[in-house]
Scaffold this motif. Structure first.
Motif, PDB file in Angstrom:
ATOM      1  N   MET A   1       8.288  -0.110   8.324  1.00 17.08           N
ATOM      2  CA  MET A   1       9.520   0.590   7.968  1.00 17.08           C
ATOM      3  C   MET A   1      10.619  -0.401   7.662  1.00 17.08           C
ATOM      4  O   MET A   1      10.957  -1.220   8.495  1.00 17.08           O
ATOM      5  CB  MET A   1       9.944   1.398   9.165  1.00 17.08           C
ATOM      6  CG  MET A   1       9.996   2.806   8.797  1.00 17.08           C
ATOM      7  SD  MET A   1       9.722   3.910  10.084  1.00 17.08           S
ATOM      8  CE  MET A   1       8.786   5.097   9.203  1.00 17.08           C
ATOM      9  N   CYS A   2      11.159  -0.395   6.493  1.00 14.26           N
ATOM     10  CA  CYS A   2      12.090  -1.379   5.956  1.00 14.26           C
ATOM     11  C   CYS A   2      11.321  -2.671   5.703  1.00 14.26           C
ATOM     12  O   CYS A   2      10.445  -3.052   6.484  1.00 14.26           O
ATOM     13  CB  CYS A   2      13.259  -1.678   6.877  1.00 14.26           C
ATOM     14  SG  CYS A   2      14.354  -0.289   7.115  1.00 14.26           S
TER      15      CYS A   2
ATOM     16  N   TYR B   1       6.678  -0.491  -0.427  1.00 13.35           N
ATOM     17  CA  TYR B   1       5.955   0.554   0.303  1.00 13.35           C
ATOM     18  C   TYR B   1       6.545   0.749   1.700  1.00 13.35           C
ATOM     19  O   TYR B   1       6.346   1.768   2.337  1.00 13.35           O
ATOM     20  CB  TYR B   1       4.456   0.199   0.387  1.00 13.35           C
ATOM     21  CG  TYR B   1       4.175  -0.961   1.310  1.00 13.35           C
ATOM     22  CD1 TYR B   1       4.002  -0.745   2.663  1.00 13.35           C
ATOM     23  CD2 TYR B   1       4.121  -2.265   0.836  1.00 13.35           C
ATOM     24  CE1 TYR B   1       3.780  -1.806   3.523  1.00 13.35           C
ATOM     25  CE2 TYR B   1       3.912  -3.321   1.675  1.00 13.35           C
ATOM     26  CZ  TYR B   1       3.738  -3.092   3.029  1.00 13.35           C
ATOM     27  OH  TYR B   1       3.536  -4.126   3.887  1.00 13.35           O
ATOM     28  N   ARG B   2       7.308  -0.224   2.196  1.00 18.68           N
ATOM     29  CA  ARG B   2       7.853  -0.134   3.558  1.00 18.68           C
ATOM     30  C   ARG B   2       9.116   0.712   3.641  1.00 18.68           C
ATOM     31  O   ARG B   2       9.639   0.965   4.738  1.00 18.68           O
ATOM     32  CB  ARG B   2       8.150  -1.537   4.099  1.00 18.68           C
ATOM     33  CG  ARG B   2       6.951  -2.435   4.156  1.00 18.68           C
ATOM     34  CD  ARG B   2       7.311  -3.754   4.761  1.00 18.68           C
ATOM     35  NE  ARG B   2       7.652  -3.638   6.150  1.00 18.68           N
ATOM     36  CZ  ARG B   2       6.801  -3.680   7.156  1.00 18.68           C
ATOM     37  NH1 ARG B   2       5.528  -3.854   6.917  1.00 18.68           N
ATOM     38  NH2 ARG B   2       7.208  -3.554   8.390  1.00 18.68           N
TER      39      ARG B   2
ATOM     40  N   SER C   1      -0.580   1.437  -1.168  1.00 20.29           N
ATOM     41  CA  SER C   1      -0.167   2.830  -1.299  1.00 20.29           C
ATOM     42  C   SER C   1       0.252   3.305   0.093  1.00 20.29           C
ATOM     43  O   SER C   1      -0.417   2.994   1.081  1.00 20.29           O
ATOM     44  CB  SER C   1      -1.344   3.646  -1.810  1.00 20.29           C
ATOM     45  OG  SER C   1      -1.073   5.008  -1.642  1.00 20.29           O
ATOM     46  N   VAL C   2       1.354   4.040   0.162  1.00 21.21           N
ATOM     47  CA  VAL C   2       1.812   4.535   1.464  1.00 21.21           C
ATOM     48  C   VAL C   2       0.727   5.392   2.113  1.00 21.21           C
ATOM     49  O   VAL C   2       0.511   5.373   3.326  1.00 21.21           O
ATOM     50  CB  VAL C   2       3.137   5.319   1.283  1.00 21.21           C
ATOM     51  CG1 VAL C   2       3.471   6.135   2.507  1.00 21.21           C
ATOM     52  CG2 VAL C   2       4.253   4.336   0.964  1.00 21.21           C
ATOM     53  N   CYS C   3       0.048   6.122   1.255  1.00 17.76           N
ATOM     54  CA  CYS C   3      -0.998   7.012   1.722  1.00 17.76           C
ATOM     55  C   CYS C   3      -2.281   6.198   2.004  1.00 17.76           C
ATOM     56  O   CYS C   3      -2.769   5.476   1.138  1.00 17.76           O
ATOM     57  CB  CYS C   3      -1.182   7.982   0.575  1.00 17.76           C
ATOM     58  SG  CYS C   3      -2.528   9.032   0.628  1.00 17.76           S
ATOM     59  N   ALA C   4      -2.774   6.301   3.205  1.00 16.54           N
ATOM     60  CA  ALA C   4      -3.946   5.497   3.597  1.00 16.54           C
ATOM     61  C   ALA C   4      -5.223   6.077   2.996  1.00 16.54           C
ATOM     62  O   ALA C   4      -5.473   7.280   3.094  1.00 16.54           O
ATOM     63  CB  ALA C   4      -4.059   5.482   5.112  1.00 16.54           C
ATOM     64  N   THR C   5      -6.020   5.243   2.351  1.00 19.24           N
ATOM     65  CA  THR C   5      -7.300   5.705   1.802  1.00 19.24           C
ATOM     66  C   THR C   5      -8.421   4.767   2.251  1.00 19.24           C
ATOM     67  O   THR C   5      -9.239   5.110   3.095  1.00 19.24           O
ATOM     68  CB  THR C   5      -7.253   5.768   0.251  1.00 19.24           C
ATOM     69  OG1 THR C   5      -6.806   4.505  -0.250  1.00 19.24           O
ATOM     70  CG2 THR C   5      -6.358   6.881  -0.239  1.00 19.24           C
ATOM     71  N   LYS C   6      -8.394   3.534   1.711  1.00 20.64           N
ATOM     72  CA  LYS C   6      -9.531   2.636   1.990  1.00 20.64           C
ATOM     73  C   LYS C   6      -9.562   2.196   3.447  1.00 20.64           C
ATOM     74  O   LYS C   6     -10.628   1.916   3.989  1.00 20.64           O
ATOM     75  CB  LYS C   6      -9.531   1.431   1.040  1.00 20.64           C
ATOM     76  CG  LYS C   6      -8.276   0.587   1.038  1.00 20.64           C
ATOM     77  CD  LYS C   6      -8.416  -0.570   0.057  1.00 20.64           C
ATOM     78  CE  LYS C   6      -7.152  -1.410   0.043  1.00 20.64           C
ATOM     79  NZ  LYS C   6      -7.307  -2.672  -0.661  1.00 20.64           N
TER      80      LYS C   6
ATOM     81  N   ALA D   1       7.275   6.055   4.826  1.00 22.17           N
ATOM     82  CA  ALA D   1       7.156   4.609   4.623  1.00 22.17           C
ATOM     83  C   ALA D   1       5.845   4.201   5.256  1.00 22.17           C
ATOM     84  O   ALA D   1       5.406   4.819   6.230  1.00 22.17           O
ATOM     85  CB  ALA D   1       8.288   3.874   5.296  1.00 22.17           C
ATOM     86  N   LYS D   2       5.218   3.203   4.687  1.00 22.55           N
ATOM     87  CA  LYS D   2       4.001   2.725   5.318  1.00 22.55           C
ATOM     88  C   LYS D   2       4.441   1.944   6.545  1.00 22.55           C
ATOM     89  O   LYS D   2       5.520   1.353   6.546  1.00 22.55           O
ATOM     90  CB  LYS D   2       3.261   1.803   4.340  1.00 22.55           C
ATOM     91  CG  LYS D   2       1.819   1.634   4.718  1.00 22.55           C
ATOM     92  CD  LYS D   2       0.983   1.332   3.510  1.00 22.55           C
ATOM     93  CE  LYS D   2      -0.464   1.269   3.869  1.00 22.55           C
ATOM     94  NZ  LYS D   2      -1.112   2.563   3.842  1.00 22.55           N
TER      95      LYS D   2
END
Ligand code: F6R
Length: 600
Positions: A1-2, A27-28, A400-405, A594-595
């Motif tokens: 975050m930040c 991404y943060r 990517s903020v969204c977790a996949t791998k 935020a990631k």
């Protein structure tokens, strides 16, 4: 975050380096951005609401052949709205120093009150700005002969920083082309290049300059100037020595390449991530299985997507190894630690290794003597450093903020670990290899077009439901999370058998329901559930190896035994991605998110 990024060097334009660094760290946090550099020995600050990726260039006067420093920030707002004034960097009353912050200063109200009384003028509503004024006071106090540089500057900064409570990372740029920084919580790592030094919230932004990094520990600080990086212990103020870590990541793995978004790129990287695990992880997993076997009481924790992987882990352990493992959300586990003893084992899952809810729980478990094993992506992260046993996810940078791998990597390691616990590590590896092959088929053009078509068909719906049983209950939860976080459609995942206990009341004519139906012990029951939904008007999307008449839309996924949950989720990731595009949302930067959630 930040995200914090700073550059001190003479090889490139410092403001340009910070601009690029911030783009990597966007991404943060992407509420607002800002950076500071020096012109004619004066700090220049430029900041604005919006995304740093939209900033093409900055107009700074280039300085050649001398060390120049610049510092920047991407913000995820905590205190104070999303405004230009609240964007970082902040400056003191005389605009002499520029300061950026990641974290929450818990005692900022008292500090601010006292500073206002002393006559300091505040320009923002942030908690951060108190640090500027504290440093201003300290410098006045300690440097009466105005030697506000080098170790003396660090000392003034250290005294100010020590007045803060909470978990914080702060960096300050001085008019002498120096950066001082310190941390108690949020991550900071330092890069040691040739005639250039860097500070960043994430090592990934340092990679274009150097692979030699130091991950700062809590209660450590640093002074960066033309002489290099000097590390300090925050409590004693003494200089400390630490050897840098050599990063193995390559720059290529963190850039977008031919893909339109990081989310899509990272979805496509998944077969490679899985093959890497199958080829290289056997020994590490066998070693961890020994630790699990000798523990008495095993707990598995994670937050968000990592929680879904942890929940899947509990099913995998039960199904494959007949072993009980207690699942908990990372954010809840802290309230469940009373049972822990020195024989307990906590398996913590985290991509970033910085999620505060995980870190707090792990620290509490450690206090009680429990051992910590982590499955973590970021080398050198707080979780990594605080774990007794660790396996790196090997997913490479996940931007990517969204977790996949990172999700499939955790599932793969847990599936193989469960097989190792059942003394049959090879069968786990074979199933993960099968899942990887199945993902390759899902990622073929024709299949992807089919998912895109489905996204178009259902994108105008306000609600989507997902169901799965057993190992695919976590898949249903994860699928719903992916859809809601990137497309903003309300999506909810249910254990297939639970729907008829209440939630079935939500089904209307045409409501899309995604049904995960692998060939396992759940198949017949999940199909019965789907039939009940269909008779109430639901539009059934089947994710299954076999076509069934109850499916209105079928997305085939080959069977991979217990590893089917790894390939099935990829269909939902793709669907979420295309739903986001249909609804004109940016899948890489979901609103409000935020990631790496480093604040409570
Ligand atoms: C969802 C997502 C989050 C994270 C969660 C934990 O796509 O990315 O739910 O999974 O914030 O993050 P890590 O794994 O870094 O601890």
């Amino acid at each position: 975050m930040c995200g914090i990024f700073g550059y001190v060097g003479k090889k490139t334009s410092a403001p340009k380096a910070v601009l690029e660094g911030l783009k990597t760290l966007e991404y943060r946090g992407y509420d607002s951005w800002g950076f500071a550099w020096l012109e004619n020995d004066k700090i220049v600050v430029k900041k604005a609401v919006g995304k740093i990726s939209n900033v093409k260039t900055i107009n700074s006067t280039p300085v050649r052949n001398s060390f120049v420093a610049a510092l920047g920030h991407t913000r995820w707002a905590t205190h104070g709205g999303v405004t230009d004034e609240n964007a970082h960097p902040h400056t003191d009353c005389n605009d002499k120093y520029a300061l950026v912050h990641n974290g929450i200063i818990e005692n900022y109200t008292e500090l601010k009150k006292a500073l206002l009384k002393k006559g300091h003028r505040f320009k923002s509503e942030t908690d951060t700005e108190v640090v500027n004024h504290l440093v201003e006071d300290e410098i006045k106090k300690t440097n009466s002969n105005s030697k506000d540089s080098g170790p003396l500057l660090f000392e003034a900064f250290r005294h100010s920083f020590k007045k803060l409570t909470g978990l914080n990372a702060v960096a300050l740029l001085s008019p002498n082309n120096e950066i001082v920084l310190a941390k108690t919580g949020s991550p900071l790592c330092l890069g040691l290049g040739k005639e250039e030094y860097l500070v960043s919230s994430d090592a990934v932004a340092i990679l274009p300059y150097t692979k030699e990094v130091i991950f700062l520990e809590d209660n450590q600080g640093a002074l960066i100037n033309s002489e290099g990086i000097k590390l300090y212990d925050l409590n004693s103020g003494q200089v400390i020595n630490r050897e840098p870590t050599h990063l193995e990541w390559s720059i290529g793995s963190s850039s977008l390449g031919k893909y339109a978004h990081y989310m899509l790129k990272e979805i496509y990287e998944q077969p490679k991530v899985l093959s890497h695990i199958v080829r290289n992880y056997k020994d590490a997993i066998l070693a961890l299985s020994g630790v699990v076997k000798s523990s008495y009481g095993t707990y598995i924790i994670g937050c968000g997507t990592a929680a879904h992987a942890a929940l899947a882990g509990s099913y995998l352990f039960s199904k494959i190894a007949s072993r009980h493992v207690n699942f908990s959300f990372g954010s809840e586990f802290i309230y469940l630690t009373n049972f822990l003893t020195p024989r307990s084992l906590v398996i913590a899952l985290s991509q970033s290794g910085e999620t505060i809810d995980i870190i707090d729980s792990v620290m509490e478990a450690k206090k009680r003597g429990a051992k910590i094993a982590s499955l973590v992506n970021n080398l050198g992260s707080t979780l990594y450093r605080n774990s007794d046993y660790k396996i790196l996810l090997g997913a490479g940078p996940e931007k990517s903020v969204c977790a996949t791998k990172s999700y499939v990597s955790k599932l793969a390691i847990l599936a193989i670990l469960a097989s190792a616990l059942a003394d049959d590590v090879v069968s786990g590896m074979k199933q993960v290899a099968k899942a990887s092959e199945s993902i390759e088929e899902i990622l073929r053009k024709k299949y992807v077009e089919n998912v895109k078509k489905l996204a178009k068909k259902i994108s105008s719906h306000d609600h989507i439901y997902t169901i799965g049983r057993g190992l695919n209950y976590p898949t249903a939860l994860e699928a719903a999370l992916k859809i809601k976080e990137v497309s903003y459609i309300h999506a909810e995942g249910f254990a297939g058998g639970e729907l008829k206990h209440g939630a079935i009341a939500l089904i209307e004519k045409g409501t899309p329901v995604i049904v995960f139906a692998p060939f396992d012990e759940t198949y017949d029951s999940i199909i019965s559930g789907a039939t009940e939904i269909k008779s109430r008007g639901g539009f059934i999307i089947g994710v299954s190896p076999k076509k069934n008449q109850v499916f209105d839309y079928w997305l085939p996924v080959k069977d991979a035994g217990s590893a089917s949950c790894i390939s099935q989720i990829v269909v939902a990731q793709l669907l979420a991605y295309f739903l986001a595009l249909e609804r004109k949302a940016d899948p890489d930067k979901p609103r409000n998110l935020a990631k790496s959630v480093t604040v409570k």
